[in-house]
Design an enzyme around this catalytic site. Structure first.
Site, mmCIF file in Angstrom:
data_model
loop_
_atom_site.group_PDB
_atom_site.id
_atom_site.type_symbol
_atom_site.label_atom_id
_atom_site.label_comp_id
_atom_site.label_asym_id
_atom_site.label_seq_id
_atom_site.Cartn_x
_atom_site.Cartn_y
_atom_site.Cartn_z
ATOM 1 N N MET A 150 0.562 -0.597 -0.304
ATOM 2 C CA MET A 150 0.325 0.051 0.070
ATOM 3 C C MET A 150 0.524 1.422 -0.051
ATOM 4 S SD MET A 150 -2.611 1.308 -0.118
ATOM 5 C CE MET A 150 -2.941 3.365 -0.159
ATOM 6 N N HIS A 183 6.499 -0.775 -8.055
ATOM 7 C CA HIS A 183 4.816 -0.199 -7.387
ATOM 8 C C HIS A 183 5.010 0.974 -7.481
ATOM 9 C CE1 HIS A 183 0.641 -1.227 -8.837
ATOM 10 N NE2 HIS A 183 0.118 -0.878 -8.165
ATOM 11 N N GLU A 184 4.941 0.815 -5.818
ATOM 12 C CA GLU A 184 4.277 1.205 -4.527
ATOM 13 C C GLU A 184 4.992 2.902 -4.829
ATOM 14 O OE1 GLU A 184 1.637 0.694 -2.900
ATOM 15 O OE2 GLU A 184 1.701 -1.885 -4.606
#
Length: 935
Positions: free
Chosen positions: A302, A336-337
């Site tokens: 996240m 990605h994060e």
């Protein structure tokens, strides 16, 4: 001053380990109902800033807190509505210029929509600022959403921590707030922290306060910049940290007995940040980046601004234990994060209808950025087989949703976080990058991010920025960006381009590609066409700018291409376009012959494309299987991971469909004959010279060889396992561990299964645990499979909730476990919901099982189960009905296509072709080598 009645609904979760006791004096709840069907907050008021105070208690697993929200009213109103969920509210006060407007110990809640409605007899006035103070208590749940509890063990000691997961609608479960991405505000977080713990949040803290008489400390964090609620995060733990050598604060945090394995994350992270800063032209905006490995974490990771949270498998890389696939995954997840710091955090989607604006960019850029750091991994080629080929299957269903689609309820928003949003989003952005050229795309993205920093966007904002850059750079696409690109975002699916050669002319048409050949769709797209003729190969495949466009209104379009009659032509260079290509029979023949004659003249991504397209066109009834399978015949000469990945992925469908058929042996013999050369070349022995792609290729080839019954492969794997079982110092190479475990359990007995289960219980290394869990489902012993499934819903088994669903999938992925998993699902779907993560997990389980059913009787049984339990299944029932329809289509496919496939396979055997019906005699691995390997 007016006093109004308020109310709240308390949602208490049953705690498997401890019954959490709420503080006394909670409110008696009475329901209110919002006046319309929208789950969106009214735009009458919005937040400017928050001050959030929280105090977690690891004895009662509760937390108390209060929030002070400074709001601005945009129009006169007698109500201010925000979100609250799973909290007991004890007091609400509203002030204006320190004057109390109202104060109450009651709260009005719409529990379905999570609305907290604050009403006043005198209006809240437009242009006026108010301060709302709310005191509340809540539960540190175990569901891995909101503010929840997690734990880990050192020795026999359980150590607790509290972490957050707010995306997409769970900040409201931690504190009352305006929990929609458009309501950006600044946040000042204060955490009252128990003795021997520390706290982290999005921003740094100068220092914790001195401990009080009980040892508690307050961590007061600096105020954030503007951000959405779903990006707020805080963690209370006793984790230790590892810092990088970056010139700014870049740290990793994990449990003390795992922190040393965060080193790779600290090595790769700073160069990735540098890539994003250079690519976007915008410096990272927060003063720190903390990355935290949370033992219990439902998502993969996240992107909380300044405090990124991960599953342990997403952040920690254990040298010698983690696989090369783990390393690749860790790098890509981190990339990605970090991409989200710009794509999502700095510039944020206006609403979840446009989730692809966040996730599509992050999915593409995780490959682009990591490719500049791990330069030998061929990641931009892997993107095609990892992402585009994967999403093609989901996007070929009539039920597929477009990238931009309406979402209203929390369940609908949650459904947006799927393969279409991530993989299709990344794939169509990759296509757009090649249409505009990488240089213009980059400058257009910079324009988009710079213009909209700190704000929220809709797709038109992206289209406009790219169009302005296209015009400035004089890129001729014949149409404005929004004109040719918007249909790819608002329409479901994708086209198949039919190429026909006749009388020296080439014409093309398009239609939507659907896996069921009896379904029709009138959707059309602007399709960028590229191609390479045999005389231009291999250099021609490097050109990825459109040579021509196929328009939505076109009937057959003739292309101005000069080509000799015996020359192949291949469309969609490097598969940069998000579409499939079909050809007339003569063109397919020329392509198959070209692959045989000189496959290296065709780009490896295009070889992968040809294999994936041919086998899926045949699956959809748009190409004869005799033609599609003929394309695969050249494979025994190809030693490249990219086309083989595409082939094996496509073969997986045939393997599942033919599993319980007598003809399965013919299929296995053919695939093994094609694998022969690469199997002999790769073997079981890893070499110092092996690069990442070779290591991944070896695992793939050996897995298929053992699974299809190659005795040499099975014997070697079983022998390696027995050596390991006798003495765990006889290490199995990490990359081969899952293959060896699974093969041994498939062909051995209960003793081996129990040994591996004990290893799982003893291990504290997450990647090793996950490897073992996936292998334990490989046994053919029905009783062991039943026991294993029971462990997945037993909170005392040692299997974490985040991993429970993987137990179920490991069993139904085993052909001998499908019936056992199906019975378990029917008898325990409520327990599956409780332990796997709700009815969404049940829906996933049903879908997974449905894809493995091979008989009409099994499908009818599934349909009966869903219809009989429709009410209890709730939201999973609709997914179940879709799964039944897909299963019916699969069974229908088998009856329609099986005979043609088997006839082709047997004709090849009878023809005496040297690439078929070969008895594979592996002599490369000698007895002396095996002895050395296994000892």
């Amino acid at each position: 001053m007016a006093t109004i009645t308020y109310m709240i609904v308390l949602l208490l979760y049953m705690m498997p380990r401890v019954t959490a006791m709420m503080p006394e004096g909670r409110l008696q709840a009475t329901q209110v109902k919002a006046s319309d069907n929208s789950y969106r907050l009214p735009k009458t008021a919005g937040p400017i800033s928050y001050e959030v105070y929280l105090k977690p208690d690891f004895e009662s697993f509760t937390f108390e807190g209060d929030v002070k929200i400074r709001v601005q009213v945009f129009e006169d109103t007698d109500t201010i509505t925000l979100h609250s969920n799973r909290q007991t509210i004890s007091n609400i006060t509203v002030t204006n210029n320190n004057e109390v407007i109202l104060s109450t110990s009651e709260a009005n809640i719409d529990s379905e929509k999570h609305f907290l409605v604050i009403s006043s007899e005198s209006k809240f006035l437009k242009g006026t600022e108010y301060t709302i103070n709310i005191a509340f208590t809540g539960i540190l749940s175990e569901d891995m959403n909101g503010f929840y509890r997690s734990s880990y063990t050192i020795g026999n000691e359980i150590r607790w921590l509290a972490a957050t997961q707010f995306e997409s609608t769970h900040a409201r479960s931690a504190f009352p707030c305006f929990d929609e991405p458009e309501f950006k505000a600044k946040f000042k977080i204060t955490i009252d922290t128990p003795p021997d713990y520390h706290s982290l949040s999005n921003m740094p803290t100068p220092a914790a306060s001195e401990p009080d008489e009980s040892g508690w400390r307050k961590y007061e964090f600096a105020e954030t910049e503007l951000m959405s609620t779903y990006l707020v995060a805080f963690i209370v733990s006793d984790f230790e940290s590892l810092k990088s050598n970056a010139p700014y604060s870049f740290s990793a945090w994990a449990r003390p007995n795992a922190i040393e394995n965060a080193e790779y994350s600290q090595t790769i992270g700073p160069p990735l940040v540098n890539f994003y800063e250079n690519y976007t032209g915008i410096e990272y905006k927060f003063p720190k980046i903390d990355q935290v490995a949370v033992p219990d974490f439902a998502a993969g990771a996240m992107e909380n601004w300044g405090l990124i949270t991960y599953r342990e498998t997403g952040l920690l890389y254990y040298d010698g234990i983690s696989t090369e696939s783990n390393k690749k995954s860790t790098a890509l997840v981190i990339a990605h994060e970090l991409a989200h710091m710009w794509f999502g955090n700095l510039v944020t989607l206006q609403w979840w209808d446009y989730t692809w604006l966040n996730e599509g960019f992050a999915r593409l850029f995780q490959y682009l950025s990591t490719d500049t750091v791990e330069t030998e991994w061929r990641l931009m080629e892997q993107f095609v087989v990892d992402q585009q080929h994967t999403v093609f299957a989901n996007d070929a269903l009539l039920s597929a949703q477009p990238l931009t689609s309406e979402s209203n309820t929390p369940a609908e928003i949650s459904a947006k976080f799927g393969t279409i949003t991530y993989s299709k989003g990344g794939s169509v952005l990759r296509m757009l990058r090649h249409i505009l050229t990488p240089e213009t795309f980059q400058k257009g993205v910079q324009r988009y991010l710079t213009t909209h920093s700190w704000h929220n966007t809709v797709p038109e904002d992206l289209f406009n920025a790219l169009e302005e850059q296209r015009i400035e750079d004089n890129i001729n696409t014949h149409h404005p960006v929004h004109h040719f690109f918007e249909p790819w975002t608002i329409q479901p699916g994708y086209p198949v381009i039919k190429v026909v050669r006749e009388n020296g002319k080439i014409s093309v048409t398009q239609e939507r590609f659907l896996l069921k050949d009896n379904e029709n769709s009138e959707l059309k797209w602007f399709v960028p066409l590229t191609w390479t003729r045999e005389s231009e190969a291999p250099e021609g495949f490097q050109s990825t700018e459109p040579k021509e466009w196929l328009h939505p209104t076109d009937t057959p379009t003739e292309l101005n291409i000069e080509i000799s009659p015996e020359e192949w032509i291949i469309f969609n260079n490097q598969e940069t376009g998000y579409y499939r290509v079909n050809y007339d029979s003569e063109s397919w023949r020329l392509i198959s012959d070209g692959l045989h004659a000189n496959h290296d003249s065709i780009h490896p991504v295009n070889r992968a494309q040809l294999l994936d397209d041919a086998l899926n066109l045949a699956r959809a009834g748009k190409l004869d299987y005799s033609t599609a399978l003929q394309v695969t015949v050249y494979l025994h000469h190809d030693h490249d991971y990219i086309p083989w990945t595409a082939a094996l992925n496509a073969f997986s469908f045939l393997d599942r469909r033919l599993t319980n058929d007598q003809g399965h042996t013919d299929f296995k013999d053919y695939v093994l004959s094609q694998l022969q050369h690469v199997y002999e070349t790769l073997g079981f022995q890893e070499q110092d010279s092996d690069n990442q792609v070779t290591l991944l290729f070896r695992v793939s080839v050996l897995t298929w060889a053992c699974r299809l019954g190659l005795q040499e492969c099975i014997d070697t794997a079983v022998s390696m396992f027995k050596q390991y079982q006798e003495n765990t110092e006889n290490k199995i190479p990490a990359n081969l561990r899952r293959l060896v475990f699974c093969t041994a359990l498939e062909h051995e007995g209960e003793e081996e299964w129990n040994f591996l289960w004990e290893r799982y219980q003893e291990s504290i290394i997450t990647t090793e645990q996950v490897t073992i869990l996936s292998a334990l489902g490989c046994t053919k012993n029905e009783e062991l499979l039943k026991q294993y499934l029971e462990k997945s819903i037993n909170s005392n088994s040692g299997i974490r909730k985040q991993d429970a669903a993987s137990v179920f999938s490991s069993v139904y992925s085993n052909p001998d476990g499908v019936a056992t998993a199906f019975d378990f699902l029917k008898n325990n779907f409520n327990e599956i919901a409780n332990n796997y993560g709700g009815m969404n997990a049940v829906a996933n389980s049903i879908t997974g099982i449905a894809g493995r059913l091979t008989t009409v009787e099994q499908v009818n049984d599934l349909e009966t189960f869903i219809n009989a339990n429709s009410e209890a299944l709730g939201s999973a029932a609709e997914s179940g009905r879709n799964a039944v329809e897909a299963a019916k289509a699969d069974v229908e496919w088998t009856s329609k296509h099986k005979n043609g496939i088997l006839t082709w396979l047997r004709n090849r055997q009878n023809s005496g072709d040297g690439s078929a019906n070969i008895v594979i005699n592996i002599t490369v691995i000698t007895t002396a080598f095996l002895v050395a390997l296994l000892t």
